[in-house]
Design an enzyme around this catalytic site. Structure first.
Site, PDB file in Angstrom:
ATOM      1  N   ALA A 106       0.874  -1.175   0.000  1.00 32.15           N
ATOM      2  CA  ALA A 106       0.000   0.000   0.000  1.00 32.15           C
ATOM      3  C   ALA A 106       0.910   1.224   0.000  1.00 32.15           C
ATOM      4  O   ALA A 106       2.074   1.150   0.409  1.00 32.15           O
ATOM      5  CB  ALA A 106      -0.886  -0.022   1.233  1.00 32.15           C
ATOM      6  N   GLY A 166       0.539  -5.003   0.646  1.00 35.80           N
ATOM      7  CA  GLY A 166      -0.632  -5.078  -0.232  1.00 35.80           C
ATOM      8  C   GLY A 166      -0.344  -5.795  -1.546  1.00 35.80           C
ATOM      9  O   GLY A 166      -1.255  -6.346  -2.170  1.00 35.80           O
ATOM     10  N   GLU A 190       4.217  -5.404   7.214  1.00 33.55           N
ATOM     11  CA  GLU A 190       3.441  -4.353   7.892  1.00 33.55           C
ATOM     12  C   GLU A 190       3.843  -4.141   9.350  1.00 33.55           C
ATOM     13  O   GLU A 190       3.830  -3.009   9.835  1.00 33.55           O
ATOM     14  CB  GLU A 190       1.937  -4.659   7.816  1.00 33.55           C
ATOM     15  CG  GLU A 190       1.301  -4.364   6.463  1.00 33.55           C
ATOM     16  CD  GLU A 190       1.409  -5.511   5.474  1.00 33.55           C
ATOM     17  OE1 GLU A 190       2.179  -6.467   5.723  1.00 33.55           O
ATOM     18  OE2 GLU A 190       0.725  -5.446   4.435  1.00 33.55           O
ATOM     19  N   GLU A 235      -0.640  -9.350  -0.713  1.00 38.39           N
ATOM     20  CA  GLU A 235      -2.077  -9.600  -0.509  1.00 38.39           C
ATOM     21  C   GLU A 235      -2.813  -9.673  -1.844  1.00 38.39           C
ATOM     22  O   GLU A 235      -3.695 -10.506  -2.038  1.00 38.39           O
ATOM     23  CB  GLU A 235      -2.677  -8.501   0.383  1.00 38.39           C
ATOM     24  CG  GLU A 235      -2.120  -8.544   1.801  1.00 38.39           C
ATOM     25  CD  GLU A 235      -2.674  -7.409   2.659  1.00 38.39           C
ATOM     26  OE1 GLU A 235      -2.249  -6.255   2.459  1.00 38.39           O
ATOM     27  OE2 GLU A 235      -3.538  -7.678   3.504  1.00 38.39           O
TER      28      GLU A 235
HETATM   29  N1  COA Z   1       4.675   3.229  -0.655  1.00 33.10           N
HETATM   30  C1  COA Z   1       5.126   4.404  -1.129  1.00 33.10           C
HETATM   31  N2  COA Z   1       6.317   4.532  -1.758  1.00 33.10           N
HETATM   32  C2  COA Z   1       7.072   3.433  -1.888  1.00 33.10           C
HETATM   33  C3  COA Z   1       6.666   2.176  -1.401  1.00 33.10           C
HETATM   34  C4  COA Z   1       5.399   2.096  -0.762  1.00 33.10           C
HETATM   35  N3  COA Z   1       4.915   0.951  -0.286  1.00 33.10           N
HETATM   36  N4  COA Z   1       7.633   1.262  -1.666  1.00 33.10           N
HETATM   37  C5  COA Z   1       8.602   1.943  -2.315  1.00 33.10           C
HETATM   38  N5  COA Z   1       8.269   3.237  -2.446  1.00 33.10           N
HETATM   39  C6  COA Z   1       9.059   4.311  -3.072  1.00 33.10           C
HETATM   40  C7  COA Z   1      10.244   4.700  -2.230  1.00 33.10           C
HETATM   41  O1  COA Z   1       9.864   5.615  -1.227  1.00 33.10           O
HETATM   42  C8  COA Z   1      11.161   5.295  -3.277  1.00 33.10           C
HETATM   43  O2  COA Z   1      10.719   6.600  -3.556  1.00 33.10           O
HETATM   44  P1  COA Z   1      11.813   7.778  -3.808  1.00 33.10           P
HETATM   45  O3  COA Z   1      12.513   7.364  -5.076  1.00 33.10           O
HETATM   46  O4  COA Z   1      10.978   8.994  -3.978  1.00 33.10           O
HETATM   47  O5  COA Z   1      12.718   7.771  -2.626  1.00 33.10           O
HETATM   48  C9  COA Z   1      10.885   4.442  -4.510  1.00 33.10           C
HETATM   49  O6  COA Z   1       9.636   3.817  -4.292  1.00 33.10           O
HETATM   50  C10 COA Z   1      11.929   3.363  -4.729  1.00 33.10           C
HETATM   51  O7  COA Z   1      12.033   2.606  -3.535  1.00 33.10           O
HETATM   52  P2  COA Z   1      13.408   2.358  -2.748  1.00 33.10           P
HETATM   53  O8  COA Z   1      13.090   2.099  -1.318  1.00 33.10           O
HETATM   54  O9  COA Z   1      14.362   3.462  -3.041  1.00 33.10           O
HETATM   55  O10 COA Z   1      13.925   1.050  -3.478  1.00 33.10           O
HETATM   56  P3  COA Z   1      14.878  -0.076  -2.867  1.00 33.10           P
HETATM   57  O11 COA Z   1      15.248  -0.966  -4.003  1.00 33.10           O
HETATM   58  O12 COA Z   1      15.946   0.508  -2.049  1.00 33.10           O
HETATM   59  O13 COA Z   1      13.937  -0.916  -1.864  1.00 33.10           O
HETATM   60  C11 COA Z   1      11.909  -2.027  -1.200  1.00 33.10           C
HETATM   61  C12 COA Z   1      12.832  -1.610  -2.362  1.00 33.10           C
HETATM   62  C13 COA Z   1      10.660  -2.634  -1.815  1.00 33.10           C
HETATM   63  C14 COA Z   1      12.615  -3.057  -0.322  1.00 33.10           C
HETATM   64  C15 COA Z   1      11.548  -0.775  -0.355  1.00 33.10           C
HETATM   65  O14 COA Z   1      11.078   0.250  -1.242  1.00 33.10           O
HETATM   66  C16 COA Z   1      10.482  -1.011   0.669  1.00 33.10           C
HETATM   67  O15 COA Z   1      10.760  -1.590   1.716  1.00 33.10           O
HETATM   68  N6  COA Z   1       9.248  -0.541   0.416  1.00 33.10           N
HETATM   69  C17 COA Z   1       8.159  -0.611   1.356  1.00 33.10           C
HETATM   70  C18 COA Z   1       7.633  -2.013   1.464  1.00 33.10           C
HETATM   71  C19 COA Z   1       6.547  -2.086   2.515  1.00 33.10           C
HETATM   72  O16 COA Z   1       6.757  -1.905   3.676  1.00 33.10           O
HETATM   73  N7  COA Z   1       5.325  -2.391   2.045  1.00 33.10           N
HETATM   74  C20 COA Z   1       4.193  -2.550   2.904  1.00 33.10           C
HETATM   75  C21 COA Z   1       3.416  -1.307   3.003  1.00 33.10           C
HETATM   76  S1  COA Z   1       1.982  -1.572   4.019  1.00 33.10           S
END
Ligand code: COA
Length: 260
Positions: free
Chosen positions: A66, A111, A134, A114
């Site tokens: 999400a 999400g 989460e 999910e």
């Molecule tokens: N919501 C909003 N933005 C998100 C996102 C999310 N769930 N997941 C990634 N992004 C954004 C990041 O903030 C980043 O934005 P920016 O370029 O403006 O900084 C961009 O997507 C790229 O992500 P980044 O974290 O730089 O890539 P990465 O390769 O270092 O890491 C992940 C990838 C997926 C491991 C990491 O983005 C992450 O942990 N995301 C959240 C996952 C999460 O907790 N999901 C559950 C949400 S309920």
């Protein structure tokens, strides 16, 4: 409705639904959830759609969860409504009467995991990672994930994955039954399409009944599930698909199911 955050394309009976917010790794904001719901509602009674494949744009993410920008601002009431809306759209996917396949091309987190679990079949690239992180944000999965993962994998795996928030590789996900198949990234689209086409040549009426029996039956006591099964079995005996399937076998030819 014109879509901003998803793309849909019907290619020879398969509706490809691509989540298209690559800058945020295809994170699901409220608008995207609305658009996914609308696409499935439109496809439900569209006879030109025989199967759906859901995937993410770009080569990094299926859906990274999400949208945390939206989540961070939620009040308790908005949080409850957001969860209910996601649950209802994902239930619509699970109950979709034609097969829905997730082609998991990268991160399927929160999400995204999910969403993949709401699809009937999951095929993943060997670069994909799956998980429900989460708890590391101070919340729990809110789009049906606690319930679906427990039903898919059992309580032991659900406790471990949901309470640790760990990400696992596609290969480990396959070992525990979270994904059906893992393929190299360049074969993902073809593998998902092959799976869809294998199911599309079967009787649409029978596939629809099988989806209903599996979905509804798995939430019922065994004996009630069997009643549902025999009722659907009986109903199929009135279908043109059944007559065609049996006739084709006896005449030693391939069936051409009318889907009626
Ligand atoms: N919501 C909003 N933005 C998100 C996102 C999310 N769930 N997941 C990634 N992004 C954004 C990041 O903030 C980043 O934005 P920016 O370029 O403006 O900084 C961009 O997507 C790229 O992500 P980044 O974290 O730089 O890539 P990465 O390769 O270092 O890491 C992940 C990838 C997926 C491991 C990491 O983005 C992450 O942990 N995301 C959240 C996952 C999460 O907790 N999901 C559950 C949400 S309920």
């Amino acid at each position: 409705m014109a879509y901003e955050n998803i793309k849909t394309k019907n290619r020879d009976g398969i509706l490809w639904l691509t989540i298209g917010r690559p800058k945020v790794l295809n994170a699901l904001n409220d608008q995207t959830i609305t658009e996914i719901g609308s696409a499935f509602a439109n496809a439900r009674n569209d006879d030109s759609v025989r199967a759906v494949i859901v995937t993410g744009s770009g080569d990094k993410a299926f859906v990274a969860g999400a949208d945390i920008n939206e989540l961070a601002k939620m009040t308790p009431i908005v949080g409850k409504f957001t969860s209910e809306k996601g649950q209802s759209v994902f239930l619509q996917i699970e109950r979709f009467p034609k097969v829905v396949i997730a082609a998991i091309n990268g991160f399927a987190l929160g999400g995204g995991c999910e969403l993949a679990m709401a699809c009937h079949i999951r095929i993943a690239s060997d670069r994909a990672q799956l998980g429900l992180p989460e708890v590391s944000l101070g919340i729990i999965p809110g789009y049906g994930g606690t319930q679906r993962m427990t039903r898919l994998l059992g309580k032991a795996r659900a406790f471990e994955l949901i309470c640790s928030g760990d990400r696992i590789s596609a290969m480990d996900a396959e070992k525990i039954g979270l994904v059906n198949k893992v393929v190299p990234p360049e074969q993902l689209i073809a593998a998902a399409e092959e799976m869809a086409r294998k199911i599309m040549v079967r009787s649409p009426m029978a596939v629809r009944a099988a989806i209903e029996a599996i979905n509804s039956g798995s939430d019922m006591p065994f004996e009630e599930g069997q009643v549902l099964e025999s009722t659907l079995f009986g109903l199929l005996c009135a279908s043109e698909d059944m007559r065609e399937g049996m006739a084709a076998f006896l005449e030693k030819r391939q069936p051409k199911f009318p889907g009626k």
